[in-house]
Design a protein around this motif. Structure first.
Motif, PDB file in Angstrom:
ATOM      1  N   VAL A 293     -10.998  -6.988  -6.074  1.00  0.00           N
ATOM      2  CA  VAL A 293     -10.283  -5.707  -6.093  1.00  0.00           C
ATOM      3  C   VAL A 293     -10.690  -4.893  -4.854  1.00  0.00           C
ATOM      4  O   VAL A 293     -11.874  -4.671  -4.621  1.00  0.00           O
ATOM      5  CB  VAL A 293     -10.630  -4.910  -7.370  1.00  0.00           C
ATOM      6  N   PRO A 294      -9.721  -4.452  -4.024  1.00  0.00           N
ATOM      7  CA  PRO A 294     -10.097  -3.622  -2.875  1.00  0.00           C
ATOM      8  C   PRO A 294     -10.646  -2.279  -3.334  1.00  0.00           C
ATOM      9  O   PRO A 294     -10.490  -1.916  -4.500  1.00  0.00           O
ATOM     10  CB  PRO A 294      -8.773  -3.450  -2.119  1.00  0.00           C
ATOM     11  N   LYS A 295     -11.244  -1.527  -2.443  1.00  0.00           N
ATOM     12  CA  LYS A 295     -11.798  -0.223  -2.824  1.00  0.00           C
ATOM     13  C   LYS A 295     -10.631   0.706  -3.181  1.00  0.00           C
ATOM     14  O   LYS A 295      -9.753   0.979  -2.357  1.00  0.00           O
ATOM     15  CB  LYS A 295     -12.611   0.302  -1.639  1.00  0.00           C
ATOM     16  N   LEU A 296     -10.626   1.154  -4.422  1.00  0.00           N
ATOM     17  CA  LEU A 296      -9.539   2.030  -4.874  1.00  0.00           C
ATOM     18  C   LEU A 296      -9.950   3.493  -4.737  1.00  0.00           C
ATOM     19  O   LEU A 296     -11.138   3.810  -4.834  1.00  0.00           O
ATOM     20  CB  LEU A 296      -9.200   1.726  -6.338  1.00  0.00           C
TER      21      LEU A 296
ATOM     22  N   THR B 179      -0.051   7.746 -10.925  1.00  0.00           N
ATOM     23  CA  THR B 179      -0.250   8.989 -10.166  1.00  0.00           C
ATOM     24  C   THR B 179      -0.414   8.708  -8.669  1.00  0.00           C
ATOM     25  O   THR B 179       0.157   9.415  -7.830  1.00  0.00           O
ATOM     26  CB  THR B 179      -1.462   9.753 -10.727  1.00  0.00           C
ATOM     27  N   TYR B 180      -1.156   7.668  -8.329  1.00  0.00           N
ATOM     28  CA  TYR B 180      -1.366   7.374  -6.904  1.00  0.00           C
ATOM     29  C   TYR B 180      -0.133   6.734  -6.253  1.00  0.00           C
ATOM     30  O   TYR B 180      -0.045   6.672  -5.034  1.00  0.00           O
ATOM     31  CB  TYR B 180      -2.622   6.515  -6.714  1.00  0.00           C
TER      32      TYR B 180
ATOM     33  N   TRP C 282      -3.171   3.141   0.368  1.00  0.00           N
ATOM     34  CA  TRP C 282      -4.323   2.804  -0.470  1.00  0.00           C
ATOM     35  C   TRP C 282      -4.265   1.383  -1.027  1.00  0.00           C
ATOM     36  O   TRP C 282      -5.221   0.886  -1.618  1.00  0.00           O
ATOM     37  CB  TRP C 282      -4.520   3.818  -1.592  1.00  0.00           C
ATOM     38  N   ALA C 283      -3.134   0.694  -0.797  1.00  0.00           N
ATOM     39  CA  ALA C 283      -3.021  -0.686  -1.275  1.00  0.00           C
ATOM     40  C   ALA C 283      -1.841  -1.327  -0.551  1.00  0.00           C
ATOM     41  O   ALA C 283      -1.181  -0.682   0.280  1.00  0.00           O
ATOM     42  CB  ALA C 283      -2.790  -0.699  -2.786  1.00  0.00           C
TER      43      ALA C 283
ATOM     44  N   SER D 204       6.744 -15.603   3.381  1.00  0.00           N
ATOM     45  CA  SER D 204       6.417 -15.282   4.783  1.00  0.00           C
ATOM     46  C   SER D 204       4.959 -14.867   4.945  1.00  0.00           C
ATOM     47  O   SER D 204       4.466 -14.758   6.059  1.00  0.00           O
ATOM     48  CB  SER D 204       7.286 -14.109   5.243  1.00  0.00           C
ATOM     49  N   GLY D 205       4.284 -14.608   3.850  1.00  0.00           N
ATOM     50  CA  GLY D 205       2.903 -14.106   3.905  1.00  0.00           C
ATOM     51  C   GLY D 205       2.830 -12.616   4.233  1.00  0.00           C
ATOM     52  O   GLY D 205       1.760 -12.025   4.266  1.00  0.00           O
ATOM     53  N   LYS D 206       4.006 -11.976   4.472  1.00  0.00           N
ATOM     54  CA  LYS D 206       3.997 -10.539   4.857  1.00  0.00           C
ATOM     55  C   LYS D 206       3.708  -9.657   3.649  1.00  0.00           C
ATOM     56  O   LYS D 206       4.056 -10.009   2.520  1.00  0.00           O
ATOM     57  CB  LYS D 206       5.353 -10.147   5.427  1.00  0.00           C
ATOM     58  N   ARG D 207       3.130  -8.486   3.939  1.00  0.00           N
ATOM     59  CA  ARG D 207       2.847  -7.495   2.890  1.00  0.00           C
ATOM     60  C   ARG D 207       3.341  -6.132   3.365  1.00  0.00           C
ATOM     61  O   ARG D 207       3.572  -5.934   4.555  1.00  0.00           O
ATOM     62  CB  ARG D 207       1.328  -7.452   2.602  1.00  0.00           C
ATOM     63  N   PHE D 208       3.504  -5.207   2.426  1.00  0.00           N
ATOM     64  CA  PHE D 208       3.862  -3.843   2.817  1.00  0.00           C
ATOM     65  C   PHE D 208       2.875  -2.864   2.170  1.00  0.00           C
ATOM     66  O   PHE D 208       2.206  -3.195   1.187  1.00  0.00           O
ATOM     67  CB  PHE D 208       5.316  -3.508   2.436  1.00  0.00           C
ATOM     68  N   ASP D 209       2.802  -1.667   2.764  1.00  0.00           N
ATOM     69  CA  ASP D 209       1.800  -0.678   2.332  1.00  0.00           C
ATOM     70  C   ASP D 209       2.270   0.130   1.133  1.00  0.00           C
ATOM     71  O   ASP D 209       3.456   0.444   0.998  1.00  0.00           O
ATOM     72  CB  ASP D 209       1.533   0.314   3.470  1.00  0.00           C
TER      73      ASP D 209
END
Ligand SMILES: O=CCCC(=O)O
Length: 497
Positions: free
Chosen positions: A2-5, A101-102, A45-46, A30-35
């Protein structure tokens, strides 16, 4: 890992940032991600997988394969899985509320409220699963029996918005899974993680692999991915909640395959207050309806019509109550109104306020972006002297801006309220019983709030008329029918033909 939340979680297993396809957590091809951005701080934040049109086929095939066995599962077992899902979501309510909420910006209490509202759907549809019934009839032709059976339609695709990422999904998935359909959810790019938390709990609840899948995607890839879902021959049902503009596109795309479609579209809802209303009751209802999620609900009040005799008094009560709102980050203690979810909404709100001023509207509260706070904050805004020529009359606001129109007669109010292409919800406040009945019949909307601004519930059919869409979600029979086909059987008894 889990990344730092930016918040504490009690159950880290809930935090999933891969897509769920055929019961496996996967990246996009494609291995791509979005924010994923926190609207209350404008900070990333993720992130989540940026699936594209090419990723659709594998997800649909897996959901179709799962459907071959899931459609035969006994309804009581489906109900038990739904109830287990319901219990797990209840247990993890606070963690999920933080994710909401986030992602959306709404105050924590509202996110918790959304969870409570949404759990009505899992609970309700668990009950509906065992109440799917056909009919039997003795027809006019001698020696015959005619009956109908209901069967799940197949793989359903849900295209869902960011404003209520838990409630909109559980309302759709509750009905689909109870009916025996499998479902692929395409969440909004703003809110992938809320949905992935639900997906993790669906797996824990025991739903077989491929019954509930999630394909996350970016804003850029949303149109091609959604189009591919709508056109896929193995998708038999599409349910969409969002704007009327996009709803029309979805309907067109689905028309080629003659797919069953449910559309929950824009609102532009009127809210009428008559001289004989209880003004405090009306103001409290409007406060809860309008400022909920900073005005970003399809059923929110967009046009408030107040009868001349109580216009000034009502404006005063409302302004006094509204000025007590505390605008801030949704996770901050004491916040009663959060930011809007996207920066696009800020510009739209400002444009409507400037336009209203051009037509002589008086801004008596707020009126602009909140400067000096990072995040997408807009002041709760009240405009008096609203006129039909203003943009705010014809364009849904989806922000914390409220315009008050005045009227003389009931007829004038009804004409103004109905003067829109949309017909989702209408609200009115009056203590006159004859008028109550007349307005119920005369207002053009799928849902009517009579002395209330809060009419959404699992047991109440939800849906609009006119350009607010078609089909019903929630409610007895009607919602689950959206995921069923009806087959007619005709049996000839011995000695007849
Ligand atoms: O924004 C639309 C949904 C709101 C509700 O279900 O009450």
């Amino acid at each position: 890992m889990v990344p730092k939340l930016p918040f504490e979680v009690k159950n880290p297993s809930l935090f999933k940032d891969k897509s769920l396809v055929g019961g496996e957590w996967v990246e996009a091809g494609s291995g791509k991600r979005f924010d994923v951005i926190d609207p209350g701080s404008d900070k990333v934040w993720a992130s989540a997988p940026d699936n594209a049109a090419e990723d659709v086929d594998a997800a649909v095939n897996a959901a179709h394969q799962a459907f071959q066995t899931y459609k035969k599962v006994n309804p009581r077992t489906r109900a038990q899985w739904l109830l287990k899902w319901d219990a797990l979501i209840r247990e993890n309510r606070d963690d999920i509320a933080h994710i909401v909420t986030y992602e959306t910006g709404k105050p924590l209490a509202e996110s918790q409220g959304e969870l409570d509202y949404a759990l009505g759907f899992t609970w309700w549809f668990a009950g509906e699963a065992e109440r799917i019934t056909g009919t039997i009839q003795t027809p006019s032709a001698p020696g015959r029996r005619v009956f109908t059976v209901k069967q799940p339609i197949g793989v359903a695709a849900a295209l869902v918005p960011w404003n209520f990422p838990i409630a909109m999904i559980l309302r759709k998935a509750g009905a689909a899974l109870a009916a025996g359909c499998t479902m692929i959810v395409k969440p909004s790019p703003e809110t992938p993680l809320s949905v992935l938390a639900l997906a993790e709990l669906a797996m824990q609840a025991g739903f077989p692999k491929g019954v509930f899948s999630v394909l996350t995607t970016s804003l850029e890839n949303t149109p091609p991915l959604s189009e591919t879902l709508c056109r896929h021959p193995l998708i038999k049902k599409v349910t969409f909640t969002g704007s009327t503009r996009v709803g029309k596109l979805v309907a067109k795309l689905c028309s080629d395959g003659l797919k069953k479609v449910t559309l929950e579209l824009g609102g532009n809802c009127p809210f009428l207050i008559f001289d004989d209303a209880d003004l405090n009751q009306a103001a409290d209802a409007l406060m809860a309806l309008k400022w909920r999620h900073a005005g970003q609900a399809c059923i929110t009040a967009n046009r408030v019509y107040v009868q001349k005799g109580v216009y000034d008094k009502f404006a005063e009560i409302l302004t006094q109550k509204t000025s007590k709102l505390v605008v801030g980050h949704g996770a901050e203690k004491g916040t009663t109104m959060g930011p809007v979810t996207t920066p696009r909404s800020l510009d739209k709100a400002l444009n409507q306020v400037e336009d209203a001023k051009k037509y002589g509207g008086q801004v008596i509260l707020g009126g602009g972006k909140i400067i000096g706070k990072t995040g997408y904050f807009f002041e709760p805004t009240i405009i008096l002297g609203a006129k039909k020529e203003m943009l705010i009359t014809s364009e849904e606001t989806f922000a914390p801006v409220l315009a008050l129109y005045s009227f003389d007669t009931e007829e004038e109010a009804v004409t103004a309220a109905n003067n829109t292409s949309m017909g989702l919800a209408s609200y009115y406040f009056t203590k006159n019983i004859d008028r109550t009945w007349r307005l119920l019949e005369n207002l053009e909307a799928g849902m009517i709030g009579m002395n209330t601004g809060n009419a959404s519930a699992a047991e109440s059919p939800f849906g609009g008329i006119k350009e607010s869409g078609y089909g019903k979600e929630s409610g007895k029979d009607v919602a689950i029918n959206e995921y069923l086909i009806t087959k007619t059987g005709t049996l000839t008894l011995d000695g007849h033909f």
